[in-house]
Design a protein around this motif. Structure first.
Motif, PDB file in Angstrom:
ATOM      1  N   GLU A   1     -10.373 -21.146 -56.190  1.00 51.81           N
ATOM      2  CA  GLU A   1     -11.849 -20.794 -55.764  1.00 51.81           C
ATOM      3  C   GLU A   1     -12.765 -21.953 -55.381  1.00 51.81           C
ATOM      4  O   GLU A   1     -13.523 -21.841 -54.567  1.00 51.81           O
ATOM      5  CB  GLU A   1     -12.344 -20.045 -57.045  1.00 51.81           C
ATOM      6  CG  GLU A   1     -14.073 -19.593 -56.963  1.00 51.81           C
ATOM      7  CD  GLU A   1     -14.225 -18.678 -55.763  1.00 51.81           C
ATOM      8  OE1 GLU A   1     -15.081 -18.746 -55.073  1.00 51.81           O
ATOM      9  OE2 GLU A   1     -13.201 -17.878 -55.512  1.00 51.81           O
ATOM     10  N   ASP A   2     -12.476 -23.206 -55.940  1.00 50.45           N
ATOM     11  CA  ASP A   2     -13.227 -24.294 -55.998  1.00 50.45           C
ATOM     12  C   ASP A   2     -12.824 -24.889 -54.247  1.00 50.45           C
ATOM     13  O   ASP A   2     -13.790 -25.266 -53.764  1.00 50.45           O
ATOM     14  CB  ASP A   2     -13.051 -25.445 -56.867  1.00 50.45           C
ATOM     15  CG  ASP A   2     -14.040 -26.517 -56.778  1.00 50.45           C
ATOM     16  OD1 ASP A   2     -15.002 -26.321 -56.278  1.00 50.45           O
ATOM     17  OD2 ASP A   2     -13.344 -27.671 -57.089  1.00 50.45           O
ATOM     18  N   VAL A   3     -11.679 -24.495 -54.024  1.00 49.53           N
ATOM     19  CA  VAL A   3     -11.272 -24.902 -52.565  1.00 49.53           C
ATOM     20  C   VAL A   3     -11.921 -24.083 -51.743  1.00 49.53           C
ATOM     21  O   VAL A   3     -12.379 -24.422 -50.487  1.00 49.53           O
ATOM     22  CB  VAL A   3      -9.611 -24.973 -52.397  1.00 49.53           C
ATOM     23  CG1 VAL A   3      -9.466 -25.061 -50.916  1.00 49.53           C
ATOM     24  CG2 VAL A   3      -8.857 -26.074 -53.186  1.00 49.53           C
TER      25      VAL A   3
ATOM     26  N   VAL B   1      -4.280 -32.775 -54.677  1.00 43.54           N
ATOM     27  CA  VAL B   1      -3.596 -32.843 -55.924  1.00 43.54           C
ATOM     28  C   VAL B   1      -2.892 -34.308 -56.107  1.00 43.54           C
ATOM     29  O   VAL B   1      -2.284 -34.559 -55.373  1.00 43.54           O
ATOM     30  CB  VAL B   1      -2.633 -31.581 -55.659  1.00 43.54           C
ATOM     31  CG1 VAL B   1      -1.881 -31.485 -56.919  1.00 43.54           C
ATOM     32  CG2 VAL B   1      -3.513 -30.481 -55.354  1.00 43.54           C
ATOM     33  N   MET B   2      -3.281 -34.741 -57.278  1.00 43.74           N
ATOM     34  CA  MET B   2      -2.524 -35.981 -57.742  1.00 43.74           C
ATOM     35  C   MET B   2      -1.610 -35.593 -58.703  1.00 43.74           C
ATOM     36  O   MET B   2      -1.567 -34.629 -59.782  1.00 43.74           O
ATOM     37  CB  MET B   2      -3.682 -36.910 -58.270  1.00 43.74           C
ATOM     38  CG  MET B   2      -4.847 -36.964 -57.364  1.00 43.74           C
ATOM     39  SD  MET B   2      -4.578 -38.079 -56.049  1.00 43.74           S
ATOM     40  CE  MET B   2      -4.330 -39.650 -56.645  1.00 43.74           C
TER      41      MET B   2
ATOM     42  N   GLU C   1      -0.237 -35.940 -53.977  1.00 38.32           N
ATOM     43  CA  GLU C   1       1.092 -35.039 -53.913  1.00 38.32           C
ATOM     44  C   GLU C   1       0.872 -33.992 -52.765  1.00 38.32           C
ATOM     45  O   GLU C   1       1.859 -33.781 -52.044  1.00 38.32           O
ATOM     46  CB  GLU C   1       1.175 -34.244 -55.193  1.00 38.32           C
ATOM     47  CG  GLU C   1       2.550 -33.442 -55.359  1.00 38.32           C
ATOM     48  CD  GLU C   1       3.720 -34.334 -55.299  1.00 38.32           C
ATOM     49  OE1 GLU C   1       4.907 -33.743 -55.186  1.00 38.32           O
ATOM     50  OE2 GLU C   1       3.738 -35.510 -55.491  1.00 38.32           O
ATOM     51  N   CYS C   2      -0.146 -33.472 -52.516  1.00 37.20           N
ATOM     52  CA  CYS C   2      -0.449 -32.307 -51.464  1.00 37.20           C
ATOM     53  C   CYS C   2      -1.808 -32.282 -51.169  1.00 37.20           C
ATOM     54  O   CYS C   2      -2.581 -32.841 -52.150  1.00 37.20           O
ATOM     55  CB  CYS C   2       0.393 -31.263 -51.699  1.00 37.20           C
ATOM     56  SG  CYS C   2      -0.380 -30.466 -53.324  1.00 37.20           S
ATOM     57  N   VAL C   3      -2.311 -31.842 -50.276  1.00 37.94           N
ATOM     58  CA  VAL C   3      -3.517 -31.376 -50.128  1.00 37.94           C
ATOM     59  C   VAL C   3      -3.793 -29.829 -50.144  1.00 37.94           C
ATOM     60  O   VAL C   3      -3.039 -29.139 -49.325  1.00 37.94           O
ATOM     61  CB  VAL C   3      -4.138 -31.961 -48.834  1.00 37.94           C
ATOM     62  CG1 VAL C   3      -5.607 -31.366 -48.427  1.00 37.94           C
ATOM     63  CG2 VAL C   3      -4.073 -33.496 -48.734  1.00 37.94           C
ATOM     64  N   LEU C   4      -4.665 -29.395 -50.615  1.00 34.61           N
ATOM     65  CA  LEU C   4      -4.977 -27.697 -50.537  1.00 34.61           C
ATOM     66  C   LEU C   4      -6.125 -27.370 -49.680  1.00 34.61           C
ATOM     67  O   LEU C   4      -7.242 -28.155 -49.694  1.00 34.61           O
ATOM     68  CB  LEU C   4      -5.346 -27.259 -52.026  1.00 34.61           C
ATOM     69  CG  LEU C   4      -4.239 -27.451 -53.033  1.00 34.61           C
ATOM     70  CD1 LEU C   4      -5.040 -27.176 -54.369  1.00 34.61           C
ATOM     71  CD2 LEU C   4      -3.213 -26.722 -52.938  1.00 34.61           C
TER      72      LEU C   4
ATOM     73  N   ASN D   1      -0.786 -26.783 -64.529  1.00 29.63           N
ATOM     74  CA  ASN D   1       0.181 -26.481 -65.542  1.00 29.63           C
ATOM     75  C   ASN D   1      -0.552 -25.804 -66.700  1.00 29.63           C
ATOM     76  O   ASN D   1       0.136 -25.207 -67.642  1.00 29.63           O
ATOM     77  CB  ASN D   1       1.022 -27.738 -65.913  1.00 29.63           C
ATOM     78  CG  ASN D   1       1.819 -28.228 -64.909  1.00 29.63           C
ATOM     79  OD1 ASN D   1       2.262 -27.547 -64.189  1.00 29.63           O
ATOM     80  ND2 ASN D   1       1.932 -29.624 -64.974  1.00 29.63           N
ATOM     81  N   ARG D   2      -1.788 -25.808 -66.561  1.00 27.79           N
ATOM     82  CA  ARG D   2      -2.690 -25.425 -67.930  1.00 27.79           C
ATOM     83  C   ARG D   2      -3.401 -24.174 -67.428  1.00 27.79           C
ATOM     84  O   ARG D   2      -4.349 -23.486 -68.180  1.00 27.79           O
ATOM     85  CB  ARG D   2      -3.770 -26.416 -68.052  1.00 27.79           C
ATOM     86  CG  ARG D   2      -3.332 -27.835 -68.731  1.00 27.79           C
ATOM     87  CD  ARG D   2      -4.761 -28.440 -69.142  1.00 27.79           C
ATOM     88  NE  ARG D   2      -4.128 -29.896 -69.344  1.00 27.79           N
ATOM     89  CZ  ARG D   2      -4.869 -30.891 -68.994  1.00 27.79           C
ATOM     90  NH1 ARG D   2      -6.110 -30.664 -68.524  1.00 27.79           N
ATOM     91  NH2 ARG D   2      -4.252 -32.233 -69.187  1.00 27.79           N
ATOM     92  N   GLY D   3      -2.834 -23.286 -66.421  1.00 24.95           N
ATOM     93  CA  GLY D   3      -3.206 -22.133 -65.868  1.00 24.95           C
ATOM     94  C   GLY D   3      -4.382 -22.269 -65.181  1.00 24.95           C
ATOM     95  O   GLY D   3      -5.160 -21.026 -65.238  1.00 24.95           O
ATOM     96  N   GLN D   4      -4.962 -23.160 -64.378  1.00 25.10           N
ATOM     97  CA  GLN D   4      -6.332 -23.119 -63.896  1.00 25.10           C
ATOM     98  C   GLN D   4      -6.299 -22.979 -62.434  1.00 25.10           C
ATOM     99  O   GLN D   4      -7.184 -23.403 -61.624  1.00 25.10           O
ATOM    100  CB  GLN D   4      -6.914 -24.404 -64.176  1.00 25.10           C
ATOM    101  CG  GLN D   4      -7.337 -24.495 -65.831  1.00 25.10           C
ATOM    102  CD  GLN D   4      -8.233 -25.473 -66.243  1.00 25.10           C
ATOM    103  OE1 GLN D   4      -9.169 -26.086 -65.424  1.00 25.10           O
ATOM    104  NE2 GLN D   4      -8.342 -25.960 -67.332  1.00 25.10           N
ATOM    105  N   ALA D   5      -5.144 -22.355 -61.974  1.00 25.71           N
ATOM    106  CA  ALA D   5      -4.816 -22.444 -60.506  1.00 25.71           C
ATOM    107  C   ALA D   5      -6.089 -21.516 -59.833  1.00 25.71           C
ATOM    108  O   ALA D   5      -6.364 -21.834 -58.729  1.00 25.71           O
ATOM    109  CB  ALA D   5      -3.490 -21.727 -60.266  1.00 25.71           C
TER     110      ALA D   5
END
Length: 106
Positions: free
Chosen positions: A27-29, A37-38, A44-47, A18-22
């Protein structure tokens, strides 16, 4: 204790999206692997990277095939085998019919 630390480091809050850090998260993934993702303190889900997803799906499919093969081998009866010669005779295959056939076994 290292497992708990790794689990904490591999989680990210949905608020970061939500803070625009997608872009940074993706990149970290790609660089360091899966992230959980919490949302509201619950997973909530896994990237995963696409490559990691394909690798995991290949492992799942290999395990399924192994299970099927193992089940079939427990029921294997050598008395039910049919020779290649019998198949050729039944379907009237000749050496010429099979000359241009290519078989790829993975």
């Amino acid at each position: 204790m290292p497992n708990i630390m790794a689990a904490i480091q591999d989680t990210i809050s949905i608020s970061l999206f939500n803070r625009g850090q997608a872009g940074k998260i993706f990149e970290d993934v790609r660089r360091s692997g899966a992230k959980v993702v919490m949302k509201n303190n619950a997973a909530e889900c896994v990237l995963l990277s696409p490559e990691e997803y394909v690798r995991l799906m290949d492992e799942v499919n290999d395990a399924r095939l192994l299970t099927i093969a193992t089940e079939r081998m427990t029921k294997f009866d050598p008395n039910t085998l049919v020779s290649q010669e019998d198949v050729d005779r039944e379907f009237e295959f000749t050496e010429d019919d099979l000359a241009d056939v290519e078989v790829d076994i993975e």
